[in-house]
Design a protein around this motif. Structure first.
Motif, PDB file in Angstrom:
ATOM      1  N   VAL A 197       0.807 -10.913   9.886  1.00  0.00           N
ATOM      2  CA  VAL A 197       2.030 -11.956   9.974  1.00  0.00           C
ATOM      3  C   VAL A 197       1.848 -12.786  11.252  1.00  0.00           C
ATOM      4  N   ARG A 198       2.203 -14.093  10.837  1.00  0.00           N
ATOM      5  CA  ARG A 198       2.056 -15.069  12.083  1.00  0.00           C
ATOM      6  C   ARG A 198       3.219 -16.106  11.887  1.00  0.00           C
ATOM      7  N   GLY A 218      -1.331  -4.923   8.572  1.00  0.00           N
ATOM      8  CA  GLY A 218      -0.922  -3.881   9.795  1.00  0.00           C
ATOM      9  C   GLY A 218       0.373  -3.296   9.634  1.00  0.00           C
ATOM     10  N   LEU A 219       1.128  -3.965   8.440  1.00  0.00           N
ATOM     11  CA  LEU A 219       2.497  -3.288   8.365  1.00  0.00           C
ATOM     12  C   LEU A 219       2.523  -2.340   7.374  1.00  0.00           C
ATOM     13  N   GLY A 265       5.120   0.994   5.141  1.00  0.00           N
ATOM     14  CA  GLY A 265       6.368   1.222   4.744  1.00  0.00           C
ATOM     15  C   GLY A 265       6.656   1.123   3.097  1.00  0.00           C
ATOM     16  N   GLU A 266       7.150   1.869   2.381  1.00  0.00           N
ATOM     17  CA  GLU A 266       7.232   1.823   0.975  1.00  0.00           C
ATOM     18  C   GLU A 266       7.651   0.444   0.500  1.00  0.00           C
ATOM     19  N   TRP A 267       8.539  -0.196   0.897  1.00  0.00           N
ATOM     20  CA  TRP A 267       9.112  -1.617   0.457  1.00  0.00           C
ATOM     21  C   TRP A 267       7.807  -2.710   0.817  1.00  0.00           C
ATOM     22  N   VAL A 268       7.299  -2.403   1.812  1.00  0.00           N
ATOM     23  CA  VAL A 268       6.102  -3.384   2.269  1.00  0.00           C
ATOM     24  C   VAL A 268       4.858  -3.318   1.303  1.00  0.00           C
TER      25      VAL A 268
END
Length: 620
Positions: free
Chosen positions: A11-12, A136-137, A139-142
């Motif tokens: 993410v940038r 790099g992130l 989580g379930e939603w991600v």
């Protein structure tokens, strides 16, 4: 202020091209959740669930407010996050989000009636991917959202593969499909594409091995046989069915970029380049003058004369150019020779006996031409370059200049709409003039105006009158006059850049060799001026009043070099202006205009006054 977001990878975010610090992973997750929402109104509880996997901790609302407050400060108003009735409302240009841009390009590719255009749009969409989404992130939603995006990408790739097969690009496609098949071993549509590419490339043994591989995999893992489409393709390939091969076009297909739909002007140049096209033709000119747009338009018009293929390469190194052309000729990467001589020989062998057009875009080193020019007279090479490439023999040379006023107005009208153009025709002509009739500047101005359909044209026209801020106005992030000129400027030697900076001390864009020599304190600048002419930075404009050769910079280049002139220390600038002020009257080609030779504040106003009140006072 232009903001851009990259989510298809790490993410940038960027503000006016400069990357900003998005902070810790949790804050990045908040930003992603806001940007990826299907609705601009993101409820607080839904936002918390996305960040903390449906188990928000105590105080989650306060943490979210803190993250959003920091994001607001980071983007300085370029990304508006307002508190709505139910949650947060995000205001931003969706086209600045790479996920949105990817989906838009894919949709346009699927709707395109022309396969060449579709392949180009699919290719642009795929270049937006830099890795797995939101790398790099966690989580379930991600994870769910990441998987959905990867499925979108895979579906687009399958459609892209079909287009490339229809265009006859099976040889190059077979190599990339091998990796995709390994990643998706049970995808029957993908495997069918791979089998077709192998068959058309003459790799029958590998085709049979691949079919047996998926047959066994489907039986062992799913307990099914290959589907009817895959079985039919296998049987037709075994029987040598010519219908499987018939879709292969003769030659190498078309690799040209799509034409610009609102191309205007250049009628004489189009006729000259399409009438009896030479073996080697050059379109040269300064940055932003429309060389590539003209060349692409001409190349598409010439397609019927070169039925064996139209190749395209954007100039880089000779090695990279040769590799690109060979891949477009159907050579698989594993078969590429290692040395440049061997690659040149292979390319000429592939082109021998064929009628192929090669377009080399933005060439800056004449030495690159030798390696890629085919030896057969039935082929043609169309080159664009900012340089004149004076030492390279050419069958035809065209030096592009800015558009005529009528053509500039026509281009702006196509971008802003006929209604606005008629209502504010005077403002439209003022904008065209302030852009110096340079196509890149006109396109940027038109893009800004089309993005603000209710804004009066006169507002932009007024802002463009300010030379000190004009380059700031002609910048929309992805396209910038300053960036385009800067690319040419950085290619120059330091001596030549220094000469341009000295020209920026003058306020006029016309000058003579003696003026530059006197101002810079360099006794001989003739070779410098030759190199600047060759690089497309200046042009000879004919003899002046005293018979001395004059030169001219484009108005926008003049704005650029005045910015660069600030790098000359003030005391050095003043010394140069004193030398010019003390020179004899014949230094100036038009003494009556003496008051305009010198730059506005802060560049040497005292020296300008010395000229107007001293030796040249009689001319005032």
């Amino acid at each position: 202020m232009r903001v851009e977001f990259e989510l298809l990878g790490h993410v940038r975010a960027f503000l006016d091209g400069a990357e900003v610090d998005l902070g810790p992973a949790q804050r990045q997750s908040v930003l992603v959740a806001l940007l990826m929402s299907a609705s601009p109104d993101v409820q607080m509880d839904r936002l918390a669930a996305r960040v903390w996997e449906d188990q928000p901790p105590p105080g989650a609302a306060g943490t979210l407010r803190a993250h959003i407050s920091r994001l607001r400060r980071t983007f300085r108003g370029a990304l508006q996050i307002d508190r709505g009735r139910l949650g947060y409302v995000v205001h931003t240009d969706e086209s600045a989000i790479d996920v949105v841009a990817f989906r838009d390009l894919v949709a346009r590719a699927r709707d395109a009636e022309d396969d060449v255009l579709a392949a180009d749009l699919f290719g642009q969409a795929m270049t937006l991917w830099r890795g797995e989404p939101f790398a790099g992130l966690s989580g379930e939603w991600v994870e769910r959202t990441r998987s959905a995006l990867q499925r979108e990408r895979h579906a687009a790739r399958l459609d892209h593969n079909d287009v490339r097969l229809r265009l006859g690009r099976h040889t190059a496609l077979a190599s990339s499909l091998a990796e995709e098949v390994a990643a998706h071993p049970l995808d029957e549509r993908l495997r069918a594409q791979y089998l077709l590419a192998l068959f058309r490339s003459g790799s029958t043994a590998e085709l049979l091995r691949q079919y047996e591989d998926i047959r066994v995999s489907l039986a062992e893992e799913l307990g099914v046989d290959p589907g009817p489409a895959l079985r039919a393709l296998h049987q037709r390939a075994l029987s040598g069915d010519a219908g499987v091969r018939r879709a292969v076009p003769v030659g190498f297909g078309c690799h040209l970029p799509s034409e610009v739909p609102d191309f205007v002007g250049r009628a004489d140049e189009v006729v000259e380049l399409t009438t009896d096209p030479p073996h080697l033709a050059l379109i040269s000119g300064p940055a932003g003058v429309g060389k590539s747009t003209l060349a692409i338009s001409v190349a598409h018009r010439l397609r019927p004369r070169f039925p064996d293929g139209q190749l395209y390469v954007r100039a880089s190194t000779s090695a990279e150019a040769l590799e690109t052309l060979l891949l477009q000729c159907g050579v698989v990467p594993s078969e590429l020779p290692s040395g440049p001589s061997a690659r040149t020989a292979m390319l000429r062998g592939r082109l021998s006996g064929r009628k192929v057009l090669i377009m080399i875009d933005d060439l800056h080193d004449a030495g690159q031409i030798t390696d890629v020019v085919p030896g057969t007279p039935d082929c043609a090479v169309l080159i664009t370059s900012r340089s004149l490439l004076a030492t390279t023999p050419m069958g035809r040379r065209i030096r592009l200049k800015p558009l005529r006023e009528r053509e500039s107005v026509e281009m702006l009208t196509s971008l802003v709409g006929a209604g606005r153009a008629v209502t504010e025709s005077a403002a439209l002509r003022d904008i065209a003039s302030a852009c110096g009739h340079l196509p890149l500047a006109l396109r940027i101005a038109g893009a800004r105006l089309s993005a603000m359909p209710s804004a009066p044209l006169v507002a932009l026209a007024e802002r463009l009158r300010d030379h000190r801020a004009r380059l700031d106005e002609l910048d929309v992030g992805v396209a910038s006059v300053r960036t385009s000129i800067g690319f040419s400027y950085r290619r120059l030697s330091e001596d030549d850049r220094t000469a341009l900076r000295w020209l920026g001390v003058l306020s006029a864009n016309d000058f003579t060799e003696r003026q530059l020599s006197t101002l810079s304190g360099r006794p001989d600048v003739s070779r410098t001026l030759e190199r600047l002419c060759d690089a497309g930075m200046i042009d000879p404009s004919g003899p002046g009043t005293g018979g001395e050769q004059e030169f001219r910079m484009h108005d926008l280049l003049g704005d650029f070099v005045r910015e660069q002139a600030r790098r000359i220390p003030p005391e050095v600038r003043r010394a140069g202006l004193r030398r010019l002020a003390g020179a004899s009257a014949d230094v100036a080609p038009r003494p009556a205009a003496g008051r305009t030779w010198f730059a506005r504040e802060p560049f040497g106003s005292s020296a300008a006054e010395a000229v107007t009140r001293g030796r040249h006072a009689e001319a005032g």
